[in-house]
Design a protein around this motif. Sequence first.
Motif, PDB file in Angstrom:
ATOM      1  N   ASN A 231       0.825  -1.215   0.000  1.00 14.23           N
ATOM      2  CA  ASN A 231       0.000   0.000   0.000  1.00 14.23           C
ATOM      3  C   ASN A 231       0.856   1.261   0.000  1.00 14.23           C
ATOM      4  O   ASN A 231       0.509   2.263  -0.639  1.00 14.23           O
ATOM      5  CB  ASN A 231      -0.968  -0.009   1.186  1.00 14.23           C
ATOM      6  CG  ASN A 231      -2.177  -0.903   0.908  1.00 14.23           C
ATOM      7  OD1 ASN A 231      -2.428  -1.270  -0.235  1.00 14.23           O
ATOM      8  ND2 ASN A 231      -2.917  -1.251   1.937  1.00 14.23           N
ATOM      9  N   SER A 265      -4.775  -2.290  -1.510  1.00  8.74           N
ATOM     10  CA  SER A 265      -6.189  -2.108  -1.172  1.00  8.74           C
ATOM     11  C   SER A 265      -6.373  -0.782  -0.445  1.00  8.74           C
ATOM     12  O   SER A 265      -5.405  -0.069  -0.156  1.00  8.74           O
ATOM     13  CB  SER A 265      -6.647  -3.247  -0.255  1.00  8.74           C
ATOM     14  OG  SER A 265      -5.955  -3.175   0.974  1.00  8.74           O
ATOM     15  N   VAL A 266      -7.635  -0.504  -0.114  1.00 11.51           N
ATOM     16  CA  VAL A 266      -7.953   0.701   0.650  1.00 11.51           C
ATOM     17  C   VAL A 266      -7.450   0.565   2.095  1.00 11.51           C
ATOM     18  O   VAL A 266      -7.490   1.514   2.880  1.00 11.51           O
ATOM     19  CB  VAL A 266      -9.476   0.965   0.564  1.00 11.51           C
ATOM     20  CG1 VAL A 266     -10.267  -0.232   1.081  1.00 11.51           C
ATOM     21  CG2 VAL A 266      -9.908   2.214   1.299  1.00 11.51           C
ATOM     22  N   GLN A 306      -3.537   5.060   4.308  1.00  8.39           N
ATOM     23  CA  GLN A 306      -4.153   4.574   3.070  1.00  8.39           C
ATOM     24  C   GLN A 306      -5.659   4.868   3.056  1.00  8.39           C
ATOM     25  O   GLN A 306      -6.208   5.262   2.039  1.00  8.39           O
ATOM     26  CB  GLN A 306      -3.892   3.056   2.946  1.00  8.39           C
ATOM     27  CG  GLN A 306      -4.286   2.448   1.620  1.00  8.39           C
ATOM     28  CD  GLN A 306      -3.312   2.783   0.494  1.00  8.39           C
ATOM     29  OE1 GLN A 306      -2.492   3.700   0.588  1.00  8.39           O
ATOM     30  NE2 GLN A 306      -3.392   2.038  -0.587  1.00  8.39           N
ATOM     31  N   LYS A 307      -6.312   4.710   4.195  1.00  8.94           N
ATOM     32  CA  LYS A 307      -7.757   4.973   4.265  1.00  8.94           C
ATOM     33  C   LYS A 307      -8.027   6.475   4.110  1.00  8.94           C
ATOM     34  O   LYS A 307      -8.918   6.885   3.378  1.00  8.94           O
ATOM     35  CB  LYS A 307      -8.323   4.448   5.599  1.00  8.94           C
ATOM     36  CG  LYS A 307      -8.317   2.915   5.679  1.00  8.94           C
ATOM     37  CD  LYS A 307      -8.892   2.386   6.983  1.00  8.94           C
ATOM     38  CE  LYS A 307      -7.881   2.329   8.085  1.00  8.94           C
ATOM     39  NZ  LYS A 307      -8.335   1.599   9.282  1.00  8.94           N
ATOM     40  N   PHE A 310      -7.538   7.615   0.559  1.00  5.75           N
ATOM     41  CA  PHE A 310      -8.658   7.231  -0.301  1.00  5.75           C
ATOM     42  C   PHE A 310      -9.795   8.256  -0.189  1.00  5.75           C
ATOM     43  O   PHE A 310     -10.321   8.719  -1.191  1.00  5.75           O
ATOM     44  CB  PHE A 310      -9.141   5.830   0.114  1.00  5.75           C
ATOM     45  CG  PHE A 310     -10.122   5.212  -0.840  1.00  5.75           C
ATOM     46  CD1 PHE A 310      -9.697   4.652  -2.037  1.00  5.75           C
ATOM     47  CD2 PHE A 310     -11.478   5.179  -0.543  1.00  5.75           C
ATOM     48  CE1 PHE A 310     -10.607   4.076  -2.925  1.00  5.75           C
ATOM     49  CE2 PHE A 310     -12.390   4.608  -1.419  1.00  5.75           C
ATOM     50  CZ  PHE A 310     -11.957   4.054  -2.607  1.00  5.75           C
ATOM     51  N   VAL A 349     -13.791   4.923   5.897  1.00  2.00           N
ATOM     52  CA  VAL A 349     -14.094   5.656   4.663  1.00  2.00           C
ATOM     53  C   VAL A 349     -15.466   6.318   4.788  1.00  2.00           C
ATOM     54  O   VAL A 349     -15.624   7.508   4.495  1.00  2.00           O
ATOM     55  CB  VAL A 349     -14.033   4.708   3.430  1.00  2.00           C
ATOM     56  CG1 VAL A 349     -14.558   5.402   2.184  1.00  2.00           C
ATOM     57  CG2 VAL A 349     -12.597   4.227   3.202  1.00  2.00           C
ATOM     58  N   CYS A 417     -17.964   3.997  -4.486  1.00  2.00           N
ATOM     59  CA  CYS A 417     -16.727   3.506  -3.859  1.00  2.00           C
ATOM     60  C   CYS A 417     -16.835   2.000  -3.757  1.00  2.00           C
ATOM     61  O   CYS A 417     -17.792   1.495  -3.164  1.00  2.00           O
ATOM     62  CB  CYS A 417     -16.593   3.979  -2.418  1.00  2.00           C
ATOM     63  SG  CYS A 417     -16.543   5.694  -2.237  1.00  2.00           S
ATOM     64  N   LEU A 419     -15.477  -1.037  -1.904  1.00  2.00           N
ATOM     65  CA  LEU A 419     -14.661  -1.222  -0.695  1.00  2.00           C
ATOM     66  C   LEU A 419     -14.458  -2.684  -0.296  1.00  2.00           C
ATOM     67  O   LEU A 419     -13.662  -2.973   0.593  1.00  2.00           O
ATOM     68  CB  LEU A 419     -15.289  -0.446   0.467  1.00  2.00           C
ATOM     69  CG  LEU A 419     -15.404   1.077   0.253  1.00  2.00           C
ATOM     70  CD1 LEU A 419     -15.943   1.761   1.495  1.00  2.00           C
ATOM     71  CD2 LEU A 419     -14.058   1.690  -0.131  1.00  2.00           C
ATOM     72  N   GLY A 446     -11.381   0.746  -4.473  1.00  2.00           N
ATOM     73  CA  GLY A 446     -10.442   0.515  -3.377  1.00  2.00           C
ATOM     74  C   GLY A 446      -9.911  -0.903  -3.316  1.00  2.00           C
ATOM     75  O   GLY A 446      -9.172  -1.255  -2.395  1.00  2.00           O
ATOM     76  N   ARG A 447     -10.308  -1.732  -4.268  1.00  4.35           N
ATOM     77  CA  ARG A 447      -9.874  -3.139  -4.258  1.00  4.35           C
ATOM     78  C   ARG A 447      -9.375  -3.606  -5.619  1.00  4.35           C
ATOM     79  O   ARG A 447      -9.115  -4.806  -5.788  1.00  4.35           O
ATOM     80  CB  ARG A 447     -11.052  -4.036  -3.842  1.00  4.35           C
ATOM     81  CG  ARG A 447     -11.572  -3.762  -2.450  1.00  4.35           C
ATOM     82  CD  ARG A 447     -10.622  -4.334  -1.422  1.00  4.35           C
ATOM     83  NE  ARG A 447     -11.146  -4.144  -0.076  1.00  4.35           N
ATOM     84  CZ  ARG A 447     -10.598  -4.695   0.994  1.00  4.35           C
ATOM     85  NH1 ARG A 447      -9.519  -5.458   0.871  1.00  4.35           N
ATOM     86  NH2 ARG A 447     -11.077  -4.486   2.183  1.00  4.35           N
ATOM     87  N   ILE A 465      -6.834   2.163  -6.979  1.00  2.00           N
ATOM     88  CA  ILE A 465      -5.689   2.249  -6.056  1.00  2.00           C
ATOM     89  C   ILE A 465      -4.379   1.842  -6.734  1.00  2.00           C
ATOM     90  O   ILE A 465      -4.296   0.749  -7.315  1.00  2.00           O
ATOM     91  CB  ILE A 465      -5.916   1.300  -4.849  1.00  2.00           C
ATOM     92  CG1 ILE A 465      -6.995   1.834  -3.928  1.00  2.00           C
ATOM     93  CG2 ILE A 465      -4.645   0.972  -4.109  1.00  2.00           C
ATOM     94  CD1 ILE A 465      -6.506   2.631  -2.753  1.00  2.00           C
TER      95      ILE A 465
END
Length: 480
Positions: A231, A265-266, A306-307, A310, A349, A417, A419, A446-447, A465
């Motif tokens: 990430n 990932s998120v 990372q969150k 996003f 998020v 989004c 997630l 996010g994935r 991402i």
Amino acid sequence: MVKICCIGAGYVGGPTMAVIALKCPSVEVAVVDISVPRITAWNSDQLPIYEPGLDDVVKQCRGKNLFFSTDVEKHVREADIVFVSVNTPTKTRGLGAGKAADLTYWESAARMIADVSVSDKIVVEKSTVPVKTAEAIEKILMHNSKGIKFQILSNPEFLAEGTAIEDLFYPDRVLIGGRETPEGFKAVKALKDVYAQWVPEDRILTTNLWSAELTKLAANAFLAQRISSVNAMSALCEATGANVSEVSYAVGKDSRIGPKFLNSSVGFGGSCFQKDILNLVYICECNGLPEVAEYWKQVIKINDYQKTRFVNRIVSSMFNTVSNKKIAVLGFAFKKDTGDTRETPAIDVCKGLLGDKARISIYDPQVTEEQIQRDLTMNKFDWDHPIHLQPMSPTTVKQVSVAWDAYAATKDAHGICLLTEWDEFKTLDYERIFENMQKPAFVFDGRNVVDAEKLRKIGFIVYSIGKPLDQWLKDMPALA
Ligand code: NAD
Ligand code: UDX
């Protein structure tokens, strides 16, 4: 007939004991819990957790050699081996709050075992606990034992949710730690004999107690560290035009690194990674190792970054405000094939978007509306402390709705989004979704589940991402 009792009928106790019962027909297994609704659900057709393959295993053994009961004391009293698989959440109050493991549930289980036992027992730590917990448990049991002998073993569980049954059928390894005394070795052998009924002998590792306890924390820290590493790279990929999927594929081809657990990932979620790393950090601090503590803390910091990154990307792309805009959130569980939302990145998020006054419409195939509302109301770490739950605030009620499918969630939305990587999100009719959305229509993946190029051809502005940014996103850089 060997009798096993497991205290705690949760995500670990339920599936683990069901598989022991299936693989060891000559063992009688009782899973007990203080939660009446949980036990009622285990005894019904609607099991309390969603886990592929679990229904089948439970149906084959329940009522034969697998029993679910709230009569905790009776089953503990009768058992030869008692597994303790209660929750060990992060402390929310007092010494070590926000880091240390809360062993209240564990301690009360241990005191109860000491109180009700009338014969010698092997007590197995199945919960994830701080290293040296067995020593504390031994003290509780010995001081209250009335002459009864207890042997403590550490047998941490490595299953992952969504693949629990597969992981239990074919574990990479089973780890058993015990005292290095004749009685300790005898207890280790008794537990080894149970697993040896389906696990190849060379996959059953035996160690001393402290190594087994620490291995569990170490394994989760290593796994989470891989995700934070990839990430961290995803942010650099976006800044430079590199593609994180290509980078992680090429990096993982090195046989010393390997390909698994390198999906950007998120952020990681789930009940274990954050809790266990915080616990590790606390143990390091208590042992006078601040540098080591700081090292592991970074894994959590990158996950939080990372969150936040996003959410910032969403807001900046949408003209720096999402106020009163409808955002569809597809996926709320912390990973696919589970209904579990503990520490799911979706909570952070959604809270971030709500903070910017968005209206959010959430769809997840396995998570109930009630669960989503509870999650968005709770404070950090409160999810495993039912006593702290509060009703949802009226403002949040107005801003959040839960939809029955992805089409309802995305209708009239400004952005989507993604997630959770549910398979069904790959095959949605995105042309239909685009038609029914406000324009410009955004997708924030996010994935990395959707085919971004295909969606761009339909007309979406797509953020994936760690992937090269399109011109729109380049023109609207996200500020941290
Ligand atoms: P969980 O919350 O789903 O289940 C714990 C259960 O224990 C609850 O149903 C609770 O009612 C019960 N309980 C608590 N105190 C009790 C008592 N005194 N007597 C009887 N029942 C009691 O938790 P979980 O996800 O199954 O995790 C259990 C442990 O296993 C934790 O230490 C966790 O870190 C560890 N673990 C979890 C996973 C996972 O994927 N969830 C994987 C490996 C290890
Ligand atoms: C984890 C450990 O894998 C398991 O061995 C331990 O017993 C319990 O904790 P779990 O949390 O159930 O299992 O699921 P896991 O598959 O590890 O995923 C954890 C989180 O990391 C999820 O949010 C997942 O989406 C995320 N993840 C996983 C990534 O973001 N990238 C990856 O490459 C892998």
